[in-house]
Enzyme design. Structure first.
Site, PDB file in Angstrom:
ATOM      1  N   GLY A 150       0.930  -1.371   0.346  1.00 40.30           N
ATOM      2  CA  GLY A 150       0.027  -0.007  -0.081  1.00 40.30           C
ATOM      3  C   GLY A 150       0.833   1.162   0.456  1.00 40.30           C
TER       4      GLY A 150
ATOM      5  N   ASN B  36       5.610  -6.841   4.881  1.00 41.51           N
ATOM      6  CA  ASN B  36       5.892  -8.208   5.702  1.00 41.51           C
ATOM      7  C   ASN B  36       6.025  -8.911   4.365  1.00 41.51           C
ATOM      8  OD1 ASN B  36       3.081  -7.701   6.279  1.00 41.51           O
ATOM      9  ND2 ASN B  36       2.875  -9.303   7.349  1.00 41.51           N
TER      10      ASN B  36
ATOM     11  N   TYR C  29      -7.287   6.303   3.289  1.00 39.93           N
ATOM     12  CA  TYR C  29      -6.641   6.566   2.102  1.00 39.93           C
ATOM     13  C   TYR C  29      -6.330   8.136   2.048  1.00 39.93           C
ATOM     14  CZ  TYR C  29      -8.297   2.283   0.399  1.00 39.93           C
ATOM     15  OH  TYR C  29      -8.653   0.771   0.925  1.00 39.93           O
TER      16      TYR C  29
ATOM     17  N   ILE D 213       3.715   2.143   7.548  1.00 38.24           N
ATOM     18  CA  ILE D 213       2.891   3.106   8.323  1.00 38.24           C
ATOM     19  C   ILE D 213       2.250   2.942   9.354  1.00 38.24           C
ATOM     20  CG2 ILE D 213      -0.002   2.725   7.697  1.00 38.24           C
ATOM     21  CD1 ILE D 213      -0.402   6.443   6.746  1.00 38.24           C
ATOM     22  N   ASP D 214       2.438   1.570   9.735  1.00 36.46           N
ATOM     23  CA  ASP D 214       2.048   1.426  11.127  1.00 36.46           C
ATOM     24  C   ASP D 214       2.592   1.329  12.341  1.00 36.46           C
ATOM     25  OD1 ASP D 214      -0.774   1.002  10.321  1.00 36.46           O
ATOM     26  OD2 ASP D 214      -0.486  -1.593   9.983  1.00 36.46           O
TER      27      ASP D 214
END
Length: 487
Positions: free
Chosen positions: A187, A276, A457, A305-306
């Site tokens: 993403g 991952n 998004y 982003i996490d």
């Protein structure tokens, strides 16, 4: 084997063999080692997701604390597990050259320099191969200390060191012989263009002329998509935009086809930006290259982003996400505060960890309830979220809830569906909470004006802020500075 594929962090390097789900498991300010080449590794996690990995079926049987040498053995084992392969481990006769990288020289290498490889022995900017970074800086005196992470019951201080990233004095690839390729997968994430830009710029500083981008992730290795020529001129201002210059996707050709494509294109250095699943693919490419005996460097730049990659204090894009989330939270607050018994709900990213939701909530000062995957909760009952929400509306008149996408998955319908990267498709906890709130207050006969916002998004598609831009610059430069040396 000529391929080397550890993942790069801002000041340390860790093997890409730790790229399974444990590699990206969410932690809160913690560090643990969990090498993927140990099939019998298990994890012990507290509710806060602070984890320590032990080998064996029982953590207490994994380490014999009665052995007076257990500490030194643990440290030695840790060092071995995080050892970085050197080019000469694979090719004993590999020739080294003086590094062409120097911050004093801002122009690319040219033939005007003697022998084409200028050496600046007076410049002390190179990293020694024996340099290490200490992972833990807090020495806990007791397992009961807040946030304590202990290996043994006495909380003995154990040093854990990781290789330091950065340019070495010797390199093992001639820049003029390198064809470097960059690929972005998975993403979108703020900062992708920043990392691409810095890799290209640093490659040119080393003297590399042939640099290409592979479009749309691993799919770009198919015959239907052409590679994109890259240079400093092409990427100069790309960091001013969000998204990825190269495009992203999930899935793609099989590993053998990807390596065939790399051979056909003459690529001997691949920079992989992804999460991952992407790094699992990079590791598979590495293994195939090793099987074929090809001298190719596979460089992993971890992306999420996490902010939930092990051993990293912060991942690129996270600060930007927290900052952008403020707009959604403020909108939810205004909607809730302006309505009679208003409730605002904001769902933010965070599959396995709630760093974005937690820090966005702390930064805003407008959140009443924050729900994250690390902390179990109940919706109904005397200690449930709905009961507390009722109290908030009675006392405050309004309330705002922030929920991470991976929170409360036990409440939503489970699905066996997987995305192209192999990740489980999550149920929509935000919509579920919205519906449960409306249902609850309708049943008890109290009004509640519920507004739901999902800015996912919008957050991930924006350009990186200044903090992330600096981190991306460090990551991009260190990724290359290390791998030309292959040490």
């Amino acid at each position: 084997m000529g391929s080397l594929s550890p993942a790069i962090t801002s000041n340390l390097i860790l093997p890409a063999k730790t790229v399974d789900r444990t590699f990206f498991h969410g932690l809160i300010g913690s560090v643990f080692a969990c090498p993927g080449d140990r099939p019998n590794m298990i994890r012990l996690c507290k509710r806060s997701r602070r984890c320590v990995a032990f080998a064996g079926k029982n953590p207490m049987s994994a380490i014999d604390f009665s052995d007076p040498e257990w500490k030194s053995k643990f440290e030695d084992d840790f060092e071995k597990r995080f050892n970085i392969p050197h080019m000469r481990d694979i090719f004993p006769d590999a020739v080294s050259y003086p590094s062409t990288f120097c911050l004093r020289m801002r122009t690319p290498v040219s033939e005007e320099f003697a022998k084409g490889y200028p050496s600046d022995e007076e410049w002390h900017g190179y990293i020694n191969n024996n340099d290490r970074v200490l992972l833990k800086v807090i020495r806990y005196s007791s397992p009961t200390s807040a946030g304590a992470e202990c290996i043994d019951p006495d909380c003995t201080w154990v040093e854990q060191w990781i290789h330091r990233a950065g340019p070495r004095e010797k390199i093992y690839f001639k820049p003029e012989d390198v064809k470097a390729a960059i690929i972005t997968c998975g993403g979108l994430c703020p900062g992708l263009n920043d990392v691409i830009r810095q890799i290209v710029i640093t490659l040119e500083i080393y003297g590399v002329k042939k640099i290409v981008g592979i479009p749309f992730g691993y799919r770009g290795f198919g015959k239907e998509l052409a590679e994109i020529p890259l240079s400093r001129k092409v990427v100069q201002n790309v960091h001013l935009s969000g998204g990825s210059l190269l495009g992203v996707s999930r899935g793609g050709p099989n590993v053998s086809e990807i390596v065939d494509s790399m051979q056909e294109r003459g690529i001997n250095m691949l920079f992989v930006l992804g999460g991952n699943g992407t790094h699992a693919g990079a590791n598979a490419i590495h293994n195939e290259l090793r099987k074929r005996g090809l001298k190719v460097a596979v460089v992993g730049v971890p992306k999420t982003i996490d902010n939930d990659i092990l051993l990293m204090d912060k991942t690129f894009g996270f600060d930007t996400a927290v900052e952008e989330a403020q707009r959604a939270i403020n909108s939810a607050y205004i909607e809730a505060h302006s309505a009679y018994r208003g409730v605002g709900i904001v769902k933010l990213m965070g599959r396995s960890s709630g760093f974005i939701a937690m820090q966005a909530a702390l930064a805003s000062g407008q959140i009443d309830i924050c729900l994250i995957p690390e902390v179990p909760f109940e919706l109904h009952g005397p200690h449930g979220v709905l009961k507390h929400l009722k109290y908030l509306l009675e006392t405050k008149g309004s309330a705002v809830i922030c929920v991470a996408e991976g929170a409360g998955q036990s409440f939503v319908e489970k699905t066996n569906a997987k995305d192209a990267s192999g990740n489980t498709v999550l149920g929509d906890i935000g919509v579920h909470i919205q519906q449960e709130i409306k249902k609850y207050f309708k049943e008890i006969g109290d009004p509640a004006d519920v507004k739901y916002i999902d800015p996912t998004y919008m957050i991930r598609a924006c350009r990186a802020n200044a903090s992330d831009g600096i981190l991306c610059t460090v990551l991009g430069q260190n990724a290359l500075s290390y791998y030309l040396t292959a040490a």
